[in-house]
Design an enzyme around this catalytic site. Sequence first.
Site, PDB file in Angstrom:
ATOM      1  N   LYS B  97       0.896  -1.173   0.000  1.00 62.62           N
ATOM      2  CA  LYS B  97       0.019  -0.084  -0.069  1.00 62.62           C
ATOM      3  C   LYS B  97       0.859   1.099  -0.047  1.00 62.62           C
ATOM      4  CE  LYS B  97      -3.051   2.723   2.975  1.00 62.62           C
ATOM      5  NZ  LYS B  97      -3.634   2.690   4.546  1.00 62.62           N
ATOM      6  N   GLY B 158      -7.876   9.363  10.207  1.00 63.94           N
ATOM      7  CA  GLY B 158      -7.665   9.606  11.730  1.00 63.94           C
ATOM      8  C   GLY B 158      -9.115  10.691  12.079  1.00 63.94           C
ATOM      9  N   ASN B 206      -9.179   1.464  10.394  1.00 61.43           N
ATOM     10  CA  ASN B 206      -8.296   0.940  11.232  1.00 61.43           C
ATOM     11  C   ASN B 206      -8.551   1.852  12.627  1.00 61.43           C
ATOM     12  OD1 ASN B 206      -6.002   0.473  12.809  1.00 61.43           O
ATOM     13  ND2 ASN B 206      -4.838   2.030  12.109  1.00 61.43           N
TER      14      ASN B 206
END
Lengths: 366, 256
Positions: B97, B158, B206
């Site tokens: 990635k 995030g 994630n």
Amino acid sequence: MSFYEQAVTYGGWDDSVFDQVSASDVERALSKEEINQRDYFALLSPAARPYLETMAKKAQAKTLRHFGKAMQLFLPLYLSDYCVNICKYCSFSADQNFPRRRLTMDEVEKEAKVISDMGIKHIILLSGESYQHSSIAYLQESMRVLSKYFSSVGLEIQPLEESEYEELVASGVDGLTVYQEVYNYDIYKDIHVKGPKKNYKYRLDTPERGAKAGMRAVNVGALLGLDDWRKESFAAGMHAAYLQDRYLETDVSVSFPRIRPHAGSYEPKVDVGDADLVQAMLALRLFLPNAGITLSTRESPELRDKLLQLGVTKISASSSTEVGGYSEPDNTQSQFEISDERSVAEMKRVLKSQGFQPIVKDWQMI
Amino acid sequence: MNDPLTIAGVDLSSRLFTGTGKFGDHKVMKEAIQSSGSEVVTVAVRRVDVEAGDENVIADIPADVQLMPNTSGARTADEAVRIARLAKASGLGDWIKIEVISDQKYLLPDNEETVKATEILVNEGFTVLPYMSPDLMAAKRMEEAGAAAVMPLGAPIGSNKGIRMKDMVQIIIDEIAVPVVVDAGIGKPSEAAEAMEMGADAVLVNTAIATAEDPVQMAEAFARAVKAGRQAYRAGLGPTAVTAEASSPLTGFLFE
């Protein structure tokens, strides 16, 4: 461009400047998802003190989102305590009488082995400020040894030229820590009695030269206790923001070191309490959610354990602040007394018990 | 419902990709990956420490998943390429990635450098999955360069803000032939479902799992949401209308 004008302005403010902030200014800042410079100022004011718990909750959530439940571990490695400056607050000051020492390459390797055996991969190289003893050639030679043991090496030595930083980046150095110590110009001139460190602007522009030279990370900070902590931490936060805005590729971190006892026993001008330190850290986290916050072993174990939850992203453990102190402890003068003597293994246990994953490797020289 | 996603010849029955960063400990990470049913797991090469023994993150990634090492920390194409080679040399396989972030303030990917790195790494035989800002032209260049999939962000990494880039991501889904994996910004299972309803081939989650109070439960919730979203997409969502249309005030006269 330079941060100079801003730094001198903030450092020169009257201490009462924060008294004009009202509770509603603080509440407005706390109601926002992202805060600006005015809000940051408000959160450092006395009016924000009753809101510390709210600030802490927001800061913790922001840190979690940006950094996760991870805490970077690093150790300092002192190469040399030769110093050409006379500074009123520092035990390495040239007017302090003690046998000075610089590590030979064999000794660098010995220290590296001990640190590496603790499971540490990221270190910061420290020295007194002496262009002769901590020369570029000496640092490059040290890097040839240290590259075998560590995946990331930062510097905390005398300020250098941009081209010199470029040479050191080429040898594998990837981070630069340089604290302004105090942003108040008059106090700076007073406590830095003699030597190249007297040059306020040259030191102030050092992190910027490092960023230009390709340092992956720069770390700024004010030594709290030399002047009003609100002004000083505001200036440090604004310095970090200045760098972050102009050098997008650079990771910017901030530290909040408080003056510790040491030889010469300089009495801090201003008492900086635990609540003050916490307020400074929380306000910074809310202002710069992506900036790293570094916490050293200057603080006590009890306080450090609490601060871990309040925005900190990088900590040191079991540090020696003397030259050669890992392989031959208590042999010479330390720069300052550390308060938290827990080992790397113990710190890892503490981190895990608080739900953090200790990170020893977060980059490697490629 | 047999509806596998195939990337570089690998058939995947789960369309939820997961990550390894931001977890408080490896045990929870492992359990979360297992309960997510994820078959593709990304790991930051910079954090892999082959000398760490038990503490090496790789040891706690279930053995049957496809590892997707990522180049996080890279500021340039050149750094990403070197990290990818390091990953392969360390035995992490040949999926990569690409993450090139030259902006440490917002952590937005640098598409230009990412295209360059994609070209180089495809030529070196890697299976390349570039993380990108949702820009159609950049996605096309990555596809032309031989990317196995493209991974546009839904919102800054995030941020947990959801699919803020919805229209741009939709354009990429509509126009790009290789699989589209929505990566970053997804904060809730409902947002993962939304991405799948839009026709994304998969999502990567994630932060939202790793930083949940109970990552294992959250991982399972995401798995269900991704399945539901995919099923809804396959079933064909009905058209939505803002108001009821009982009469035809503008054209009704034609038929009076």
